[in-house]
Write an enzyme that holds these catalytic residues in place. Sequence first.
Site, short mmCIF file in Angstrom:
data_model
loop_
_atom_site.label_atom_id
_atom_site.label_comp_id
_atom_site.label_asym_id
_atom_site.label_seq_id
_atom_site.Cartn_x
_atom_site.Cartn_y
_atom_site.Cartn_z
CG HIS A 191 -1.95 -1.05 1.22
ND1 HIS A 191 -2.58 -1.53 2.34
CD2 HIS A 191 -2.50 -1.75 0.19
CE1 HIS A 191 -3.46 -2.46 2.02
NE2 HIS A 191 -3.42 -2.62 0.72
CG HIS A 192 4.96 1.68 -1.78
ND1 HIS A 192 4.63 0.51 -2.44
CD2 HIS A 192 5.70 2.40 -2.66
CE1 HIS A 192 5.15 0.54 -3.65
NE2 HIS A 192 5.80 1.66 -3.81
CE LYS A 249 -3.71 -1.38 -13.54
NZ LYS A 249 -4.49 -2.61 -13.69
CE LYS A 258 5.95 -7.81 -13.14
NZ LYS A 258 4.99 -8.81 -13.60
CG ASP A 262 9.90 5.95 -12.62
OD1 ASP A 262 9.99 5.80 -11.39
OD2 ASP A 262 10.80 6.41 -13.33
CE LYS A 299 -0.83 -11.53 -11.59
NZ LYS A 299 -0.05 -10.73 -12.55
CB SER A 358 -2.41 -1.44 -16.93
OG SER A 358 -2.97 -2.62 -17.44
P1 NAD Z 1 -2.40 -16.68 -21.59
O1 NAD Z 1 -3.38 -17.46 -20.83
O2 NAD Z 1 -2.91 -15.71 -22.60
O3 NAD Z 1 -1.37 -17.64 -22.35
C1 NAD Z 1 -0.56 -18.61 -21.76
C2 NAD Z 1 -0.26 -19.67 -22.80
O4 NAD Z 1 0.70 -20.58 -22.27
C3 NAD Z 1 -1.50 -20.47 -23.20
O5 NAD Z 1 -1.60 -20.51 -24.61
C4 NAD Z 1 -1.22 -21.86 -22.61
O6 NAD Z 1 -1.79 -22.91 -23.38
C5 NAD Z 1 0.31 -21.91 -22.65
N1 NAD Z 1 0.90 -22.87 -21.72
C6 NAD Z 1 0.52 -23.18 -20.46
N2 NAD Z 1 1.33 -24.12 -19.93
C7 NAD Z 1 2.24 -24.40 -20.88
C8 NAD Z 1 3.36 -25.28 -20.93
N3 NAD Z 1 3.68 -26.07 -19.90
N4 NAD Z 1 4.11 -25.31 -22.06
C9 NAD Z 1 3.81 -24.53 -23.13
N5 NAD Z 1 2.75 -23.66 -23.13
C10 NAD Z 1 1.98 -23.61 -22.02
O7 NAD Z 1 -1.49 -15.95 -20.50
P2 NAD Z 1 -0.61 -14.64 -20.67
O8 NAD Z 1 -1.44 -13.48 -20.29
O9 NAD Z 1 0.07 -14.67 -21.99
O10 NAD Z 1 0.46 -14.84 -19.49
C11 NAD Z 1 1.61 -15.65 -19.64
C12 NAD Z 1 2.62 -15.31 -18.57
O11 NAD Z 1 2.94 -13.91 -18.65
C13 NAD Z 1 2.12 -15.53 -17.13
O12 NAD Z 1 3.23 -15.91 -16.34
C14 NAD Z 1 1.66 -14.15 -16.71
O13 NAD Z 1 1.68 -13.97 -15.31
C15 NAD Z 1 2.71 -13.29 -17.39
N6 NAD Z 1 2.29 -11.91 -17.61
C16 NAD Z 1 1.18 -11.61 -18.33
C17 NAD Z 1 0.83 -10.26 -18.53
C18 NAD Z 1 -0.35 -9.85 -19.39
O14 NAD Z 1 -0.48 -8.65 -19.68
N7 NAD Z 1 -1.18 -10.76 -19.84
C19 NAD Z 1 1.61 -9.25 -17.96
C20 NAD Z 1 2.75 -9.60 -17.23
C21 NAD Z 1 3.08 -10.92 -17.07
#
Ligand code: NAD
Length: 476
Positions: free
Chosen positions: A70-71, A76, A100, A105, A112, A368
């Site tokens: 909460h700093h 988000k 992150k 910034d 989460k 975002s």
């Molecule tokens: P998503 O659900 O859109 O896609 C994830 C993909 O990974 C899916 O197609 C799934 O089938 C595939 N997958 C799952 N397990 C797998 C495996 N063992 N081997 C190969 N493929 C596999 O999710 P996303 O939003 O793209 O998020 C992916 C990662 O990025 C997560 O760790 C998430 O926390 C991180 N992330 C996402 C965002 C965002 O804006 N969406 C932002 C920051 C970080």
Amino acid sequence: MSKKNQSKADTYSFFSCIEKNFDKAARYLSIKKGLLEQIKSCNAVYRMHFPVKIGKKIQVIEAYRVQHSHHKLPCKGGIRYSIKVNQDEVMTLAALMTYKCAIVDVPFGGAKGGIKIDPQIISAENIEKITRRYTSELIKKNFIGPGIDVPAPDYGTGEREMSWIFDTFLSLSPGEVDALACVTGKPVSQGGVRGRKEATGLGVFYGIRELCKMKEEMSSVGLDVGLNGKKVIIQGLGNVGYHAATFFHEAGAIIVALAEMEGAIYNKKGLNVSNVILHLKKTGSILNFPESKNIEDTEKALELECDILIPAALENVIHKHNANRIKAKIIGEAANGPVTPEADDILEKKGVLIVPDIYLNAGGVTVSYFEWLKNLSHVRYGRMEKRFSENMNTELLQVIETSCRKKISIEEKKMILRGPREIDLVRSGLEDTMINGFHKIRDLKKSLKIENLRTAAFVLAINKIIDSYEKLGIFP
Ligand code: NAD
């Protein structure tokens, strides 16, 4: 990851992995222990169970929202839909969000959310019911709102879920003029910002492109500068992985392998990402893509020969049992926490350059933030200055043409005169953020002689958080 490897990889809880990284960074700073403990710990953890009628049965859904810090407010962070969701995972992902945001910034505390469901096997109608009920649970406890806590998409969620969250929030908060800012990652037609969908993947691309421009780092791993011709493997073709793959492909990198849940495909001459997506839509799988080799054990794709490996699926996929077999020279952590601390040590000894998640996948939260600002200002980016810039450019061009006595072509004119559109402003803001973030981490690594980019990124984040505590007058 196979069950066998999963249990071996889980020597630590996910949260303690982040604590380990944090502690390594804290050694470079002289900060009171109590303050470090405060920064590390989760400020609020909300675990809930609620009933949803699915078919004729009542199903009890387990869900979470964690506000790590909460700093700065609002908090988000994305919402994850996965059967693997648990408290430790949500707490860790919330903590990563805090660090992150500090690095790029973005003035938010980290948070989460997670719902323990498998969205692949639940109908859209039932996912909507669950999403709306989850949102109303958050409203009841004051865990959502434009100035309180603002969710976004993550693994298993996207624009559709964000628009249900917004609609539920709006219907339960009549007259809330800033209601649009209660969630980001919405469709553009519902207050979203152009460029949010691809932001995380594009941020990953910008971050790795910047690293690849650095002669010193490239020669340390025996590579030439630049992205052109570099062999790339991407795991996870979801929102982040798909867009990252597309931008690498467009920049001239060669996507030699793509890995999904059902298996991976390989072609040393390169895969055309948009054709792979068409094939996936047609057949329901990336396997059997023409002119490529199937790899049934999808994990094995991580171990293939390449220059850059981008894990963009889930955490802990590179662990002590496969780290030694990884051949990539650069690992770009598009997913959150894809490398365990044990694997991190092994890879560092091997000289692999790891670009850490707390910097590399911050493109999503950066855009975002732009969306949140747009929602609060109630005006589209570019609306005020587009026509003004075009008129100024026209006048300037006329002066140049007259003084040079030369007319330029209509195509050139169109390009020069164009005023900024929302997508141009969002992308340039993102590019600037990712480039600046990279250099701040790199400079800190050099000046404090820090062992790697991850620790340097944590040092940068902790310093920024301490700054805001000091500005608030807390813990002077
Ligand atoms: P998503 O659900 O859109 O896609 C994830 C993909 O990974 C899916 O197609 C799934 O089938 C595939 N997958 C799952 N397990 C797998 C495996 N063992 N081997 C190969 N493929 C596999 O999710 P996303 O939003 O793209 O998020 C992916 C990662 O990025 C997560 O760790 C998430 O926390 C991180 N992330 C996402 C965002 C965002 O804006 N969406 C932002 C920051 C970080």
